[in-house]
Design a protein around this motif. Structure first.
Motif, PDB file in Angstrom:
ATOM      1  N   UNK A 101      32.811  41.083  23.388  1.00 57.53           N
ATOM      2  CA  UNK A 101      33.489  39.898  23.900  1.00 57.53           C
ATOM      3  C   UNK A 101      34.984  40.176  23.756  1.00 57.53           C
ATOM      4  N   UNK A 102      35.799  39.545  24.601  1.00 55.86           N
ATOM      5  CA  UNK A 102      37.221  39.891  24.607  1.00 55.86           C
ATOM      6  C   UNK A 102      37.958  39.479  23.332  1.00 55.86           C
ATOM      7  N   UNK A 103      37.563  38.384  22.703  1.00 55.29           N
ATOM      8  CA  UNK A 103      38.272  38.009  21.477  1.00 55.29           C
ATOM      9  C   UNK A 103      38.007  39.009  20.350  1.00 55.29           C
ATOM     10  N   UNK A 104      36.753  39.366  20.067  1.00 53.96           N
ATOM     11  CA  UNK A 104      36.537  40.424  19.067  1.00 53.96           C
ATOM     12  C   UNK A 104      37.216  41.744  19.458  1.00 53.96           C
ATOM     13  N   UNK A 105      37.290  42.016  20.766  1.00 57.15           N
ATOM     14  CA  UNK A 105      37.959  43.253  21.186  1.00 57.15           C
ATOM     15  C   UNK A 105      39.446  43.195  20.862  1.00 57.15           C
ATOM     16  N   UNK A 106      40.068  42.035  21.091  1.00 57.15           N
ATOM     17  CA  UNK A 106      41.468  41.857  20.723  1.00 57.15           C
ATOM     18  C   UNK A 106      41.655  42.082  19.226  1.00 57.15           C
ATOM     19  N   UNK A 111      43.428  45.346  14.506  1.00 58.94           N
ATOM     20  CA  UNK A 111      43.014  45.964  13.241  1.00 58.94           C
ATOM     21  C   UNK A 111      43.196  47.469  13.288  1.00 58.94           C
ATOM     22  N   UNK A 112      42.902  48.076  14.419  1.00 57.33           N
ATOM     23  CA  UNK A 112      43.063  49.527  14.581  1.00 57.33           C
ATOM     24  C   UNK A 112      44.498  49.937  14.257  1.00 57.33           C
ATOM     25  N   UNK A 113      45.458  49.192  14.795  1.00 55.78           N
ATOM     26  CA  UNK A 113      46.878  49.501  14.577  1.00 55.78           C
ATOM     27  C   UNK A 113      47.288  49.232  13.123  1.00 55.78           C
ATOM     28  N   UNK A 114      46.822  48.101  12.568  1.00 55.94           N
ATOM     29  CA  UNK A 114      47.212  47.728  11.202  1.00 55.94           C
ATOM     30  C   UNK A 114      46.694  48.744  10.184  1.00 55.94           C
ATOM     31  N   UNK A 141      40.775  44.695  27.244  1.00 65.70           N
ATOM     32  CA  UNK A 141      40.286  46.055  27.490  1.00 65.70           C
ATOM     33  C   UNK A 141      41.259  47.121  26.984  1.00 65.70           C
ATOM     34  N   UNK A 142      41.686  46.934  25.719  1.00 66.66           N
ATOM     35  CA  UNK A 142      42.582  47.884  25.065  1.00 66.66           C
ATOM     36  C   UNK A 142      41.816  48.926  24.251  1.00 66.66           C
ATOM     37  N   UNK A 143      40.502  48.863  24.251  1.00 66.50           N
ATOM     38  CA  UNK A 143      39.690  49.785  23.454  1.00 66.50           C
ATOM     39  C   UNK A 143      39.831  51.223  23.953  1.00 66.50           C
ATOM     40  N   UNK A 144      39.442  52.168  23.089  1.00 63.75           N
ATOM     41  CA  UNK A 144      39.518  53.582  23.457  1.00 63.75           C
ATOM     42  C   UNK A 144      38.597  53.899  24.635  1.00 63.75           C
ATOM     43  N   UNK A 145      37.447  53.269  24.658  1.00 70.33           N
ATOM     44  CA  UNK A 145      36.496  53.445  25.758  1.00 70.33           C
ATOM     45  C   UNK A 145      35.878  52.095  26.110  1.00 70.33           C
ATOM     46  N   UNK A 146      35.472  51.982  27.372  1.00 71.55           N
ATOM     47  CA  UNK A 146      34.826  50.756  27.856  1.00 71.55           C
ATOM     48  C   UNK A 146      33.508  51.137  28.515  1.00 71.55           C
ATOM     49  N   UNK A 147      32.443  50.473  28.109  1.00 72.41           N
ATOM     50  CA  UNK A 147      31.155  50.655  28.780  1.00 72.41           C
ATOM     51  C   UNK A 147      31.009  49.540  29.809  1.00 72.41           C
ATOM     52  N   UNK A 148      30.846  49.910  31.072  1.00 78.88           N
ATOM     53  CA  UNK A 148      30.586  48.934  32.135  1.00 78.88           C
ATOM     54  C   UNK A 148      29.099  48.933  32.420  1.00 78.88           C
ATOM     55  N   UNK A 149      28.481  47.753  32.386  1.00 79.25           N
ATOM     56  CA  UNK A 149      27.020  47.670  32.479  1.00 79.25           C
ATOM     57  C   UNK A 149      26.504  47.729  33.920  1.00 79.25           C
TER      58      UNK A 149
END
Length: 369
Positions: A101-106, A111-114, A141-149
């Motif tokens: 979901x986009x909020x957990x992705x945000x 967290x990755x940066x911190x 969609x700032x993640x390293x990879x995105x899975x499109x279903x």
């Protein structure tokens, strides 16, 4: 020393009728089985609740509960969620965060940066894009990879969010080959349904984006002229159920549960009236597995898999008149044509990985992030 990989999945509202929740369950259950002497997998799952948590517990996965919602209200929880998630990741030495979901992705991107700035460790991030979304382009969609279903979603991400194609992994959802043998079949008499009546089944969330309004409007017309019942396995609350039943006694609500095979077997027609682009809904897949006649809206993701009048009856999205015609067509269809169509639909299952193969592919993605 045994190598370890600490993986965290985050998804909101883990419910029985939610397709994303089913996907997460199938993935986590199979990933857990892949842990061995060469690579130990430590799996973690964070959610904000839901009626399907027992499904995870039965698979040996204990969820951790955080307080968050969907939408802008999450601004209220953001600061606290950042602190919670950072502590969780540090305490559990998380290597990969997989969000749904986009909020957990945000949160995972923050967290990755911190954590990198504090410890020098870069947690790998991946998100699954389960449906078409709008807005918030600068923080999505700032993640390293995105899975499109689906291919539909992959194209949408490239065209509308300017995501580089090499960042996207297109992978259909896994399909569990269902064991269609149930211990005890339910009978029509349990619900007061005569043998000569047709049963239409809807499985999914009780929301407008899933086509609930168009379905109820179409059924209110059909029931005046045809001997039909509508079974709904959905998360409608008690107030909503009473309101609908008071208007139409031929609508039956079934409480969501882990195994609904018996309801597929009882029904004649499965309807998927969704308005939103996503993966191929699990209700459509389960209709195929149980060889039941399927009626579905003609959203692009459906057309990616299904051909009208070959695999299923398709109708114009959000058009209750078109759905009425589709239901009439299904009710009046000959047994011979119905057999051909359901067999064609059943053949589509081979397009999808089973959960074991999917989990192996996913683990490979995690390792190579």
């Amino acid at each position: 020393m045994k190598k370890e990989l600490n993986i965290l999945h985050i998804s909101p509202y883990f419910n029985y009728v939610c397709g994303v929740s089913k996907y997460v369950y199938l993935v986590l259950k199979e990933l857990k089985k892949l842990s061995d002497s060469d690579l130990k997998l430590n799996l973690h799952f964070i959610t904000n609740g839901g009626d399907g948590l027992n499904r995870l517990l039965a698979a040996g996965i204990k969820p951790t509960l955080f307080t968050f919602k969907k939408g802008l209200i999450n601004l209220v929880y953001l600061k606290n969620n950042i602190i919670q998630l950072e502590d969780f990741c540090l305490n559990n030495d998380i290597d990969v965060i997989h969000t749904h979901h986009r909020y957990p992705e945000l949160l995972s991107s923050i967290i990755q940066k911190r954590i990198f700035s504090k410890t020098g460790k870069k947690i790998k991030t991946i998100t699954t894009a389960h449906s078409i979304v709008k807005g918030y382009r600068s923080i999505s969609f700032q993640s390293d990879k995105i899975i499109a279903v689906s291919n539909t979603i992959k194209k949408y991400l490239i065209d509308n969010y300017r995501i580089a194609e090499e960042k996207i992994i297109q992978q259909f959802n896994p399909v569990d080959r269902l064991n269609n043998k149930v211990k005890e079949k339910i009978g029509r008499n349990k619900y007061g349904i005569p043998d000569e009546s047709k049963i239409i089944l809807y499985v999914g969330r009780f929301s407008n984006e899933k086509g609930i309004k168009v379905l109820l409007k179409a059924f209110s017309e059909i029931v005046k002229h045809k001997n039909v019942f509508l079974m709904m396995i959905s998360d409608a609350n008690e107030k909503e159920q009473k309101k609908i039943i008071s208007r139409n006694s031929k609508i039956i609500f079934i409480k969501p549960c882990d195994d609904i095979t018996e309801y597929y077997q009882l029904t004649d027609i499965v309807v998927v009236p969704s308005l939103i682009e996503s993966s191929l809904p699990y209700a459509a897949i389960e209709s195929a597995s149980n060889k039941k006649l399927l009626i579905t809206s003609n959203i692009e993701v459906m057309k990616e898999f299904i051909e009208h009048n070959k695999h299923a009856i398709m109708f114009e999205t959000d058009n209750h008149r078109a759905l009425i015609n589709a239901i009439y067509q299904a009710i009046n269809m000959s047994e011979e044509k119905k057999h051909v169509m359901t067999e064609n639909l059943y053949s589509l299952i081979n397009m999808f990985d089973n959960p074991k193969n999917y989990a192996n592919k996913l683990l490979s993605i995690y390792i190579n992030l």
